[in-house]
Design an enzyme around this catalytic site. Structure first.
Site, PDB file in Angstrom:
ATOM      1  N   SER A  18     -27.459  60.327  20.612  1.00  0.00           N
ATOM      2  CA  SER A  18     -28.129  60.755  21.842  1.00  0.00           C
ATOM      3  C   SER A  18     -29.642  60.584  21.736  1.00  0.00           C
ATOM      4  O   SER A  18     -30.258  61.033  20.771  1.00  0.00           O
ATOM      5  CB  SER A  18     -27.808  62.221  22.117  1.00  0.00           C
ATOM      6  OG  SER A  18     -26.411  62.382  22.194  1.00  0.00           O
ATOM      7  N   SER A  71     -14.186  65.417  32.221  1.00  0.00           N
ATOM      8  CA  SER A  71     -12.970  64.890  31.600  1.00  0.00           C
ATOM      9  C   SER A  71     -12.491  63.616  32.296  1.00  0.00           C
ATOM     10  O   SER A  71     -12.739  63.405  33.488  1.00  0.00           O
ATOM     11  CB  SER A  71     -11.868  65.956  31.670  1.00  0.00           C
ATOM     12  OG  SER A  71     -11.605  66.268  33.025  1.00  0.00           O
ATOM     13  N   TRP A  82     -19.660  71.823  31.430  1.00  0.00           N
ATOM     14  CA  TRP A  82     -20.208  73.051  30.835  1.00  0.00           C
ATOM     15  C   TRP A  82     -20.760  72.836  29.439  1.00  0.00           C
ATOM     16  O   TRP A  82     -21.479  73.676  28.924  1.00  0.00           O
ATOM     17  CB  TRP A  82     -19.125  74.137  30.775  1.00  0.00           C
ATOM     18  CG  TRP A  82     -17.851  73.671  30.125  1.00  0.00           C
ATOM     19  CD1 TRP A  82     -16.724  73.232  30.771  1.00  0.00           C
ATOM     20  CD2 TRP A  82     -17.580  73.543  28.730  1.00  0.00           C
ATOM     21  NE1 TRP A  82     -15.775  72.837  29.862  1.00  0.00           N
ATOM     22  CE2 TRP A  82     -16.274  73.020  28.595  1.00  0.00           C
ATOM     23  CE3 TRP A  82     -18.302  73.809  27.569  1.00  0.00           C
ATOM     24  CZ2 TRP A  82     -15.680  72.756  27.359  1.00  0.00           C
ATOM     25  CZ3 TRP A  82     -17.727  73.556  26.331  1.00  0.00           C
ATOM     26  CH2 TRP A  82     -16.431  73.031  26.234  1.00  0.00           C
ATOM     27  N   ASN A  83     -20.422  71.713  28.771  1.00  0.00           N
ATOM     28  CA  ASN A  83     -20.734  71.656  27.333  1.00  0.00           C
ATOM     29  C   ASN A  83     -22.210  71.410  27.021  1.00  0.00           C
ATOM     30  O   ASN A  83     -22.703  71.866  25.994  1.00  0.00           O
ATOM     31  CB  ASN A  83     -19.815  70.669  26.597  1.00  0.00           C
ATOM     32  CG  ASN A  83     -19.971  69.244  27.054  1.00  0.00           C
ATOM     33  OD1 ASN A  83     -20.486  68.989  28.134  1.00  0.00           O
ATOM     34  ND2 ASN A  83     -19.527  68.317  26.244  1.00  0.00           N
ATOM     35  N   LYS A 143     -23.805  69.808  41.455  1.00  0.00           N
ATOM     36  CA  LYS A 143     -22.837  70.901  41.295  1.00  0.00           C
ATOM     37  C   LYS A 143     -22.552  71.079  39.804  1.00  0.00           C
ATOM     38  O   LYS A 143     -21.831  70.292  39.197  1.00  0.00           O
ATOM     39  CB  LYS A 143     -21.531  70.566  42.030  1.00  0.00           C
ATOM     40  CG  LYS A 143     -20.602  71.758  42.111  1.00  0.00           C
ATOM     41  CD  LYS A 143     -19.137  71.399  42.093  1.00  0.00           C
ATOM     42  CE  LYS A 143     -18.611  71.073  40.756  1.00  0.00           C
ATOM     43  NZ  LYS A 143     -18.627  72.156  39.754  1.00  0.00           N
ATOM     44  N   PRO A 144     -23.121  72.137  39.206  1.00  0.00           N
ATOM     45  CA  PRO A 144     -22.833  72.384  37.788  1.00  0.00           C
ATOM     46  C   PRO A 144     -21.450  72.997  37.623  1.00  0.00           C
ATOM     47  O   PRO A 144     -20.835  73.457  38.586  1.00  0.00           O
ATOM     48  CB  PRO A 144     -23.919  73.386  37.386  1.00  0.00           C
ATOM     49  CG  PRO A 144     -24.245  74.119  38.645  1.00  0.00           C
ATOM     50  CD  PRO A 144     -24.013  73.151  39.791  1.00  0.00           C
ATOM     51  N   ALA A 145     -20.962  73.012  36.378  1.00  0.00           N
ATOM     52  CA  ALA A 145     -19.676  73.660  36.098  1.00  0.00           C
ATOM     53  C   ALA A 145     -19.789  75.160  36.381  1.00  0.00           C
ATOM     54  O   ALA A 145     -20.822  75.776  36.087  1.00  0.00           O
ATOM     55  CB  ALA A 145     -19.291  73.433  34.638  1.00  0.00           C
ATOM     56  N   GLU A 191     -19.106  59.329  33.188  1.00  0.00           N
ATOM     57  CA  GLU A 191     -19.284  59.648  31.765  1.00  0.00           C
ATOM     58  C   GLU A 191     -18.148  60.579  31.391  1.00  0.00           C
ATOM     59  O   GLU A 191     -18.197  61.778  31.694  1.00  0.00           O
ATOM     60  CB  GLU A 191     -20.646  60.336  31.545  1.00  0.00           C
ATOM     61  CG  GLU A 191     -21.842  59.490  31.934  1.00  0.00           C
ATOM     62  CD  GLU A 191     -22.170  58.415  30.909  1.00  0.00           C
ATOM     63  OE1 GLU A 191     -21.542  58.384  29.827  1.00  0.00           O
ATOM     64  OE2 GLU A 191     -23.056  57.597  31.193  1.00  0.00           O
ATOM     65  N   ARG A 248     -30.177  64.253  32.712  1.00  0.00           N
ATOM     66  CA  ARG A 248     -29.827  62.844  32.488  1.00  0.00           C
ATOM     67  C   ARG A 248     -29.488  62.146  33.806  1.00  0.00           C
ATOM     68  O   ARG A 248     -29.539  60.919  33.908  1.00  0.00           O
ATOM     69  CB  ARG A 248     -28.607  62.817  31.553  1.00  0.00           C
ATOM     70  CG  ARG A 248     -28.598  61.710  30.561  1.00  0.00           C
ATOM     71  CD  ARG A 248     -27.663  61.986  29.426  1.00  0.00           C
ATOM     72  NE  ARG A 248     -26.264  61.875  29.796  1.00  0.00           N
ATOM     73  CZ  ARG A 248     -25.269  61.801  28.897  1.00  0.00           C
ATOM     74  NH1 ARG A 248     -25.541  61.849  27.603  1.00  0.00           N
ATOM     75  NH2 ARG A 248     -24.024  61.701  29.266  1.00  0.00           N
TER      76      ARG A 248
HETATM   77  P1  NAP Z   1     -14.003  68.864  33.692  1.00  0.00           P
HETATM   78  O1  NAP Z   1     -12.972  69.909  33.731  1.00  0.00           O
HETATM   79  O2  NAP Z   1     -13.624  67.482  34.059  1.00  0.00           O
HETATM   80  O3  NAP Z   1     -15.188  69.396  34.628  1.00  0.00           O
HETATM   81  C1  NAP Z   1     -16.386  68.690  34.772  1.00  0.00           C
HETATM   82  C2  NAP Z   1     -17.033  69.060  36.096  1.00  0.00           C
HETATM   83  O4  NAP Z   1     -16.173  68.664  37.153  1.00  0.00           O
HETATM   84  C3  NAP Z   1     -17.281  70.544  36.286  1.00  0.00           C
HETATM   85  O5  NAP Z   1     -18.448  70.717  37.045  1.00  0.00           O
HETATM   86  C4  NAP Z   1     -16.071  70.971  37.083  1.00  0.00           C
HETATM   87  O6  NAP Z   1     -16.331  72.140  37.820  1.00  0.00           O
HETATM   88  C5  NAP Z   1     -15.905  69.778  37.992  1.00  0.00           C
HETATM   89  N1  NAP Z   1     -14.590  69.595  38.561  1.00  0.00           N
HETATM   90  C6  NAP Z   1     -13.381  69.896  38.031  1.00  0.00           C
HETATM   91  N2  NAP Z   1     -12.406  69.537  38.888  1.00  0.00           N
HETATM   92  C7  NAP Z   1     -13.009  68.991  39.976  1.00  0.00           C
HETATM   93  C8  NAP Z   1     -12.542  68.439  41.213  1.00  0.00           C
HETATM   94  N3  NAP Z   1     -11.261  68.351  41.493  1.00  0.00           N
HETATM   95  N4  NAP Z   1     -13.459  67.994  42.094  1.00  0.00           N
HETATM   96  C9  NAP Z   1     -14.776  68.062  41.828  1.00  0.00           C
HETATM   97  N5  NAP Z   1     -15.280  68.573  40.682  1.00  0.00           N
HETATM   98  C10 NAP Z   1     -14.402  69.030  39.765  1.00  0.00           C
HETATM   99  O7  NAP Z   1     -14.694  68.741  32.268  1.00  0.00           O
HETATM  100  P2  NAP Z   1     -15.271  69.890  31.365  1.00  0.00           P
HETATM  101  O8  NAP Z   1     -14.150  70.605  30.731  1.00  0.00           O
HETATM  102  O9  NAP Z   1     -16.278  70.676  32.143  1.00  0.00           O
HETATM  103  O10 NAP Z   1     -16.096  69.035  30.289  1.00  0.00           O
HETATM  104  C11 NAP Z   1     -15.525  68.540  29.139  1.00  0.00           C
HETATM  105  C12 NAP Z   1     -15.230  67.062  29.298  1.00  0.00           C
HETATM  106  O11 NAP Z   1     -16.433  66.380  29.628  1.00  0.00           O
HETATM  107  C13 NAP Z   1     -14.753  66.444  28.014  1.00  0.00           C
HETATM  108  O12 NAP Z   1     -13.672  65.583  28.266  1.00  0.00           O
HETATM  109  C14 NAP Z   1     -15.970  65.661  27.532  1.00  0.00           C
HETATM  110  O13 NAP Z   1     -15.652  64.574  26.695  1.00  0.00           O
HETATM  111  C15 NAP Z   1     -16.581  65.232  28.818  1.00  0.00           C
HETATM  112  N6  NAP Z   1     -17.999  64.900  28.633  1.00  0.00           N
HETATM  113  C16 NAP Z   1     -18.362  63.584  28.675  1.00  0.00           C
HETATM  114  C17 NAP Z   1     -19.682  63.216  28.469  1.00  0.00           C
HETATM  115  C18 NAP Z   1     -20.107  61.784  28.497  1.00  0.00           C
HETATM  116  O14 NAP Z   1     -21.311  61.529  28.618  1.00  0.00           O
HETATM  117  N7  NAP Z   1     -19.201  60.820  28.395  1.00  0.00           N
HETATM  118  C19 NAP Z   1     -20.639  64.216  28.236  1.00  0.00           C
HETATM  119  C20 NAP Z   1     -20.239  65.542  28.199  1.00  0.00           C
HETATM  120  C21 NAP Z   1     -18.905  65.868  28.416  1.00  0.00           C
HETATM  121  P3  NAP Z   1     -15.550  73.515  37.512  1.00  0.00           P
HETATM  122  O15 NAP Z   1     -15.371  73.569  36.040  1.00  0.00           O
HETATM  123  O16 NAP Z   1     -16.449  74.558  38.017  1.00  0.00           O
HETATM  124  O17 NAP Z   1     -14.280  73.408  38.263  1.00  0.00           O
END
Ligand code: NAP
Length: 529
Positions: A493, A281, A202-203, A226-228, A302, A211
């Site tokens: 970036s 995450s 979502w961020n 599949k977006p958040a 990522e 990307r």
């Molecule tokens: P997240 O909770 O891991 O969710 C990311 C995506 O995964 C969302 O689309 C989420 O959908 C989905 N998701 C969650 N559980 C899942 C499952 N069991 N199966 C399939 N998909 C699933 O992360 P977030 O809170 O959205 O994003 C923040 C994190 O992203 C931070 O840790 C940040 O550091 C990291 N991030 C990393 C980068 C990079 O390039 N390294 C860039 C940006 C962000 P739902 O939310 O709809 O469930």
């Protein structure tokens, strides 16, 4: 379609989104800072907000058709008010499977699609995004919360991936070499990986999509994205723009869902899927990796970060504070690249802390659509509570807030810009990703100590180094365990550069020449002459 931007104006586009205001002569009184103010005029009206919301398709996009979700609808919330903005389709497991069916069916045709045309579709989408950047930025602010000027920077950054990969689509090649024995020939060719699943956070609701989608289309892959569930609107608009740019049916398929795990797991176990690219995450990345092992899917991960920001004694302190404001406050601190901890040489640590605190205290907090706002809300109450707990833990252990340190009253999920000094080694926020507007500062005595502190984390995404000495810069950078380093700047970036991490920040690279390789397989042919 007419591009309102002269080409040269975009060449050097500055992706640093936050133009921070000059510090006030006197820091604002603490009591005043605890209240969220409604600064001056609003930049947007309810009419313009409703207009862009009305334009977003709210359905699933599968095989070139917009259709309802079998699981009903899910609500999208404005994090600045906690109110529902609109509802979008909620996909079931069957819908997700239909998206994979469509991607599989369109696969061979799209792999054979002329690379030049694949590039031109991306270029048309780039032009449209730039033309509509103001509306797209407003939409992003509504669903994600950051100030419109920051959303605008993300929209331009996101579009740039489409432009970059539109140029890469026609540069996919192989090689022809004489084998060492002089008799045979070694021939290699690059082919699209096949249907890919893309999952985004979502961020950065648009850039994390382009990307991945940019290189996938350039390489000739069909995909399911599949977006958040918290920020699906920007991605829905992107897919609509790709459709209007001439993308054949079935190449991009999108589903939104309130059940991420239940809808995606069956796809990861389906042998027709060939790759998963995930941004999110580390915790979820790890579980998806385990889920993908069954099929031995190709993976790009990522994941989370815990970026150290190192300021050496010989650094230009003003420039370091400037860089710190960007590295910390871009996206309100909700970035994987956000500086999570500041390690500053002891002789300049107090000066750096005071200057940073003054700048942080001067930031205007409010709804991202309001004029002059520098910091919007956090994404939700859970995230704000996590930030508050990390600060409370640090303060309990002896840290001292120079500014901020509290959640803000009222609707929405606001938290004060915060600077902490005297942060003890055992404070949890030195080890955990804060994902909020909080800057902990710790002094160091030697270069070795600084490098050791920087590497003392399981993450390895990015680090920032401020020094005037080129020898020190190279020594330190060689010692850092990260995939990226910002040298005397607070942002890395860039669509033309390989973005990605090591250790538990994941693997794979997005952007740059490397980005398209994630979507290509190398086939080797042993030629017997
Ligand atoms: P997240 O909770 O891991 O969710 C990311 C995506 O995964 C969302 O689309 C989420 O959908 C989905 N998701 C969650 N559980 C899942 C499952 N069991 N199966 C399939 N998909 C699933 O992360 P977030 O809170 O959205 O994003 C923040 C994190 O992203 C931070 O840790 C940040 O550091 C990291 N991030 C990393 C980068 C990079 O390039 N390294 C860039 C940006 C962000 P739902 O939310 O709809 O469930």
């Amino acid at each position: 379609m007419k591009n309102p931007w002269p080409a040269t104006a975009l060449e050097d586009v500055d992706v640093s989104p936050v133009e921070m205001p000059a510090p006030p002569l006197e820091p604002a009184a603490p009591a005043a800072r605890r209240r969220r103010s409604l600064y001056g005029m609003t930049t947007t009206t309810a009419t313009s907000e409703q207009s862009i919301l009305d334009q977003v398709p709210k359905q699933l996009y599968i095989g070139g058709d917009w259709r309802d979700g079998s699981a009903g609808v899910l609500a999208v919330e404005d994090p600045a008010t906690g109110e529902t903005l609109c509802e979008v389709a909620d996909a079931s497991t069957e819908d997700a499977k239909a998206a994979l069916d469509a991607a599989v069916e369109a696969g061979p045709g799209f792999a054979a699609h002329p690379p030049r045309e694949r590039g031109e579709i991306l270029r048309r989408a780039f032009d449209t995004i730039i033309e509509r950047q103001d509306e797209l930025a407003l939409l992003m602010t509504l669903e994600m919360g950051k100030p419109v000027k920051e959303s605008l920077a993300e929209v331009v950054y996101a579009a740039d991936f489409l432009r970059w990969f539109s140029e890469e689509a026609v540069r996919i090649d192989g090689r022809y070499a004489v084998a060492p024995n002089g008799k045979g020939r070694v021939l290699t060719m690059k082919q699209p990986v096949g249907p890919v699943m893309l999952i985004t956070p979502w961020n950065f609701p648009l850039a994390m999509g382009t990307r991945k989608i940019g290189p996938a289309i350039a390489a000739g892959c069909t995909l399911i994205v599949k977006p958040a569930s918290q920020t699906p609107l920007s991605m829905l608009m992107l897919v609509k723009i790709l459709e209007e740019s001439g993308l054949p049916a079935g190449v991009v398929n999108l589903f939104t869902t309130s059940s991420s795990g239940a809808t995606t797991a069956p796809l990861l176990h389906d042998p027709r899927l060939r790759k998963l690219s995930f941004t999110g995450s580390t915790e979820v990345g790890r579980s998806l990796m385990a889920e993908s092992s069954d099929n031995l899917l190709r993976l790009s991960m990522e994941l989370g970060g815990n970026a150290p920001f190192l300021v050496f004694e010989d650094a230009d302190v003003d420039a370091a504070v400037e860089g710190a404001m960007i590295a910390k406050m871009r996206n309100g601190g909700e970035a994987c690249t956000a500086a999570n901890r500041f390690h500053v040489a002891a002789p300049i640590a107090d000066r750096f802390a005071e200057q940073l605190a003054k700048r942080m205290a001067s930031l205007k907090v409010g709804r991202g659509t309001e004029d002059g706002v520098d910091l919007g809300p956090l994404i939700d109450d859970k995230q704000r509570s996590k930030v508050a707990e990390l600060v409370e833990d640090a303060v309990k252990r002896g840290a001292r807030p120079l500014t901020g340190g509290h959640a803000l009253d009222g609707s929405g999920y606001f938290y004060e810009p915060t600077v902490l000094t005297d942060v003890p080694e055992n404070a949890a926020l030195l080890r955990e990703e804060i994902f909020g507007p909080v800057a902990p500062i710790k002094p160091f005595s030697t270069e070795e100590e600084a490098i050791a502190a920087a590497n003392d984390t399981e993450y390895g995404l990015v680090a920032y180094v401020f020094t005037r000495s080129i020898k020190r810069a190279l020594r330190v950078i060689e010692g850092l365990e990260t995939g990226m380093v910002g040298l005397n700047q607070g942002i890395v970036s860039n669509a033309s550069a390989p973005f990605g991490g090591i250790k538990q920040s994941g693997f794979g690279r997005e952007g740059g020449y490397e980005g398209i390789e994630e979507y290509l397989e190398t086939k080797y042919v042993a030629v017997n002459l």
